[in-house]
Design a protein around this motif. Structure first.
Motif, mmCIF file in Angstrom:
data_model
loop_
_atom_site.group_PDB
_atom_site.id
_atom_site.type_symbol
_atom_site.label_atom_id
_atom_site.label_comp_id
_atom_site.label_asym_id
_atom_site.label_seq_id
_atom_site.Cartn_x
_atom_site.Cartn_y
_atom_site.Cartn_z
ATOM 1 N N VAL A 335 -63.192 -21.292 -78.999
ATOM 2 C CA VAL A 335 -63.738 -21.158 -80.349
ATOM 3 C C VAL A 335 -64.550 -19.874 -80.408
ATOM 4 O O VAL A 335 -65.571 -19.742 -79.731
ATOM 5 C CB VAL A 335 -64.624 -22.359 -80.726
ATOM 6 N N ILE A 336 -64.048 -18.917 -81.181
ATOM 7 C CA ILE A 336 -64.827 -17.705 -81.450
ATOM 8 C C ILE A 336 -65.820 -18.109 -82.527
ATOM 9 O O ILE A 336 -65.563 -18.009 -83.726
ATOM 10 C CB ILE A 336 -63.921 -16.545 -81.908
ATOM 11 N N GLY A 337 -66.967 -18.616 -82.083
ATOM 12 C CA GLY A 337 -67.918 -19.263 -82.982
ATOM 13 C C GLY A 337 -68.587 -18.321 -83.960
ATOM 14 O O GLY A 337 -69.017 -18.743 -85.040
ATOM 15 N N GLU A 338 -68.685 -17.048 -83.597
ATOM 16 C CA GLU A 338 -69.211 -16.015 -84.491
ATOM 17 C C GLU A 338 -68.488 -14.714 -84.189
ATOM 18 O O GLU A 338 -68.335 -14.338 -83.030
ATOM 19 C CB GLU A 338 -70.708 -15.787 -84.287
ATOM 20 N N PHE A 339 -68.037 -14.049 -85.234
ATOM 21 C CA PHE A 339 -67.580 -12.675 -85.094
ATOM 22 C C PHE A 339 -67.794 -11.986 -86.427
ATOM 23 O O PHE A 339 -67.648 -12.589 -87.489
ATOM 24 C CB PHE A 339 -66.108 -12.599 -84.667
ATOM 25 N N GLY A 340 -68.207 -10.743 -86.366
ATOM 26 C CA GLY A 340 -68.463 -10.022 -87.597
ATOM 27 C C GLY A 340 -68.811 -8.580 -87.321
ATOM 28 O O GLY A 340 -68.980 -8.159 -86.167
ATOM 29 N N LEU A 341 -68.921 -7.828 -88.389
ATOM 30 C CA LEU A 341 -69.273 -6.413 -88.291
ATOM 31 C C LEU A 341 -70.158 -6.070 -89.486
ATOM 32 O O LEU A 341 -69.801 -6.348 -90.626
ATOM 33 C CB LEU A 341 -68.004 -5.560 -88.285
ATOM 34 N N SER A 342 -71.304 -5.509 -89.209
ATOM 35 C CA SER A 342 -72.295 -5.256 -90.258
ATOM 36 C C SER A 342 -72.007 -3.967 -91.018
ATOM 37 O O SER A 342 -71.651 -2.943 -90.424
ATOM 38 C CB SER A 342 -73.694 -5.179 -89.640
ATOM 39 N N LEU A 343 -72.200 -4.034 -92.324
ATOM 40 C CA LEU A 343 -72.098 -2.854 -93.182
ATOM 41 C C LEU A 343 -73.480 -2.323 -93.569
ATOM 42 O O LEU A 343 -73.590 -1.401 -94.373
ATOM 43 C CB LEU A 343 -71.311 -3.198 -94.461
ATOM 44 N N LYS A 344 -74.507 -2.884 -92.971
ATOM 45 C CA LYS A 344 -75.867 -2.647 -93.447
ATOM 46 C C LYS A 344 -76.325 -1.201 -93.291
ATOM 47 O O LYS A 344 -76.932 -0.634 -94.201
ATOM 48 C CB LYS A 344 -76.838 -3.572 -92.708
ATOM 49 N N ALA A 387 -76.333 -15.404 -103.395
ATOM 50 C CA ALA A 387 -77.085 -15.561 -102.144
ATOM 51 C C ALA A 387 -77.243 -14.223 -101.428
ATOM 52 O O ALA A 387 -77.509 -14.179 -100.231
ATOM 53 C CB ALA A 387 -76.382 -16.567 -101.242
ATOM 54 N N GLU A 388 -77.088 -13.129 -102.175
ATOM 55 C CA GLU A 388 -77.111 -11.803 -101.558
ATOM 56 C C GLU A 388 -78.430 -11.498 -100.848
ATOM 57 O O GLU A 388 -78.458 -10.705 -99.902
ATOM 58 C CB GLU A 388 -76.843 -10.723 -102.613
ATOM 59 N N HIS A 389 -79.516 -12.104 -101.308
ATOM 60 C CA HIS A 389 -80.808 -11.829 -100.684
ATOM 61 C C HIS A 389 -80.868 -12.316 -99.243
ATOM 62 O O HIS A 389 -81.762 -11.924 -98.487
ATOM 63 C CB HIS A 389 -81.930 -12.486 -101.495
ATOM 64 N N MET A 390 -79.905 -13.138 -98.830
ATOM 65 C CA MET A 390 -79.853 -13.619 -97.443
ATOM 66 C C MET A 390 -78.959 -12.755 -96.563
ATOM 67 O O MET A 390 -78.851 -12.989 -95.364
ATOM 68 C CB MET A 390 -79.316 -15.055 -97.430
ATOM 69 N N ASP A 391 -78.334 -11.752 -97.132
ATOM 70 C CA ASP A 391 -77.342 -10.949 -96.411
ATOM 71 C C ASP A 391 -78.007 -10.123 -95.314
ATOM 72 O O ASP A 391 -78.932 -9.353 -95.559
ATOM 73 C CB ASP A 391 -76.602 -10.036 -97.391
ATOM 74 N N ASP A 392 -77.514 -10.269 -94.090
ATOM 75 C CA ASP A 392 -77.989 -9.488 -92.954
ATOM 76 C C ASP A 392 -77.070 -8.295 -92.672
ATOM 77 O O ASP A 392 -77.170 -7.663 -91.627
ATOM 78 C CB ASP A 392 -78.101 -10.361 -91.708
ATOM 79 N N GLY A 393 -76.184 -8.015 -93.603
ATOM 80 C CA GLY A 393 -75.232 -6.941 -93.421
ATOM 81 C C GLY A 393 -73.838 -7.430 -93.096
ATOM 82 O O GLY A 393 -72.860 -6.688 -93.224
ATOM 83 N N TYR A 394 -73.737 -8.688 -92.690
ATOM 84 C CA TYR A 394 -72.454 -9.251 -92.283
ATOM 85 C C TYR A 394 -71.801 -10.100 -93.373
ATOM 86 O O TYR A 394 -70.651 -10.504 -93.229
ATOM 87 C CB TYR A 394 -72.640 -10.134 -91.036
ATOM 88 N N ALA A 395 -72.528 -10.405 -94.417
ATOM 89 C CA ALA A 395 -72.033 -11.357 -95.400
ATOM 90 C C ALA A 395 -70.789 -10.858 -96.121
ATOM 91 O O ALA A 395 -70.723 -9.707 -96.556
ATOM 92 C CB ALA A 395 -73.122 -11.688 -96.413
ATOM 93 N N VAL A 396 -69.822 -11.739 -96.245
ATOM 94 C CA VAL A 396 -68.628 -11.503 -97.051
ATOM 95 C C VAL A 396 -68.772 -12.325 -98.324
ATOM 96 O O VAL A 396 -68.956 -13.548 -98.256
ATOM 97 C CB VAL A 396 -67.351 -11.909 -96.299
ATOM 98 N N ILE A 397 -68.715 -11.672 -99.465
ATOM 99 C CA ILE A 397 -68.813 -12.338 -100.764
ATOM 100 C C ILE A 397 -67.498 -12.097 -101.481
ATOM 101 O O ILE A 397 -67.169 -10.971 -101.852
ATOM 102 C CB ILE A 397 -70.007 -11.794 -101.567
#
Length: 417
Positions: A335-344, A387-397
């Motif tokens: 299980v790749i429990g987390e994967f992402g890439l930040s745009l921040k 919920a954008e105020h919770m975005d750490d740079g990784y959020a996909v909306i």
């Protein structure tokens, strides 16, 4: 992944919201159309060697999931509760089938565990809502039971509680070895697993909506780089969870760093430090009671100065090594429990983030199609609009990134073939 606590006002009521229609990116779908047939059995998922199947139908189950860690906290507030439904509904609309989220909040704002052995019923009912909404959309849950990091309390809060009780503690890593703190954790685990959902009237430990329990998010114990301390904790807590709940799967929540048990694989780690933080991918997953091999992928922070090509190569190498080891050495799903890439910080654009995501999906898909291994991948992280105020740079909306929605929906279709 460390994550911020929400900055919303607390409500003392948790009314159930009505069904709301959603039209996402031109795909007309409503909440009602995503609900499971009342006649259809909602079967538990179980492990068969290196694969997952639904227990009753004997069909392969592949995880195509996402993280939205703040669902319980948002559900505890009447003003933000609709975001919970939106997050789950939009994910279901893209064909996602598993959500990983926090089932803990230790002290502080919207605390579920206000003190050792003390739990806020309002927040527990918020977690009830999350579980019931997931079931309504045929969304399985991976529920994490603690945090290595200070966000939402975590092991540091357990240490503070211990010190307040007069226990002699010197490090946050005492969480893994001190009998008093382990007692606090076990009591919390029992409270969650034995919880009777006030909406469904079903105990969590009996609810097939829950795919797996996660012992702790991204555990590390750098004070003991041998790994012995964390290994003993994993063995004890996995056994304890299974003593209460024999139905659900259990995973650790580690990032996947190789450790002292496999010195020949230390070079696969992103850096030298990660091999000395007290975790050990192979050894940790050989503990009795562990069903899923957990791995995270954050090349953007692990390899801060690398090129886009280097990131893709790292993902390929990192995933293939772990897939091979999970299949051949551990004999369990991955299980790749987390994967992402930040745009921040502007270093990467969404186009490369989608390339990164597709690389992860392709690596898993190739191994699954060959019959090698089951399990799946969970994106960090998926947010609804608002919920954008919770975005750490990784959020996909989705409404802001239709191409990413299409990428996820296409992967869903491939998994159905």
């Amino acid at each position: 992944m460390m994550c911020p606590a929400p900055a919303t006002a607390r409500s003392t009521t948790t009314p159930r919201i009505p069904l709301l229609p959603y039209v996402l990116l031109g795909l007309a779908s409503t909440v009602m159309s995503l609900e499971p047939d009342a006649e259809e059995e909602w079967a538990a998922v179980e492990r068969r060697g290196a694969h997952l199947v639904t227990r009753a139908a004997e069909r392969p189950f592949i995880i195509h999931g996402f993280n939205t860690y703040w669902l319980m906290s948002f559900a505890a507030d009447e003003a933000t509760r609709p975001r919970v439904t939106a997050a789950i509904a939009e994910a279901a609309g893209a064909g996602l089938n598993v959500c990983r989220t926090w089932a803990f909040a230790d002290g502080g704002y919207h605390a579920l565990q206000t003190a050792p052995f003390c739990y806020d019923e309002v927040v527990f009912q918020a977690l009830d809502f999350v579980v019931s909404e997931a079931r309504r959309y045929k969304m399985r849950l991976i529920l994490s039971l603690c945090n290595n990091w200070e966000d939402y309390g975590g092991k540091a809060q357990y240490v503070r509680w211990g010190k307040e009780a007069g226990v002699d503690l010197t490090s946050d890593d005492d969480f893994f070895s001190d009998p008093t703190l382990k007692g606090y954790y076990k009591a919390f685990v029992e409270a969650v697993l034995s919880r009777i959902n006030t909406i469904t009237n079903e105990a969590y430990k009996d609810d097939p909506t829950i795919l797996a329990w996660e012992l702790i998010n991204e555990p590390r114990c750098p004070s003991d780089p041998s790994g012995d301390t964390l290994q003993a904790w994993i063995e004890e807590m996995a056994s304890y969870v299974k003593s209460i709940d024999t139905m659900h799967l259990v995973e650790i929540g580690i990032e996947g760093y190789y450790g002292p048990s496999t010195p020949e694989l230390l070079l696969v780690n992103p850096d030298d430090y990660s091999g000395h933080v007290g975790t050990d991918f192979i050894r940790n997953h050989q503990a009795m009671g562990i069903d899923l091999a957990s791995v995270h992928i954050y090349s953007d922070t692990w390899l801060p100065d690398s090129t886009e090509e280097s990131h893709v190569q790292f993902v390929n190498t990192w995933m293939q090594q772990h897939i091979d080891d999970a299949a051949n050495l551990l004999g369990m799903p991955i299980v790749i429990g987390e994967f992402g890439l930040s745009l921040k910080d502007g270093k990467f654009e969404n186009e490369f983030r989608e390339t990164f995501m597709q690389t992860v999906y392709n690596n898993f898909l190739g191994s699954w199609e060959s019959g090698m291994i089951g399990g799946g991948c969970l994106l960090w992280q998926l947010f609804p609009e608002g919920a954008e105020h919770m975005d750490d740079g990784y959020a996909v909306i989705f409404v802001k990134s239709p191409s990413t929605f299409n990428l996820l929906a296409n992967h869903s279709r491939k998994l159905e073939c």
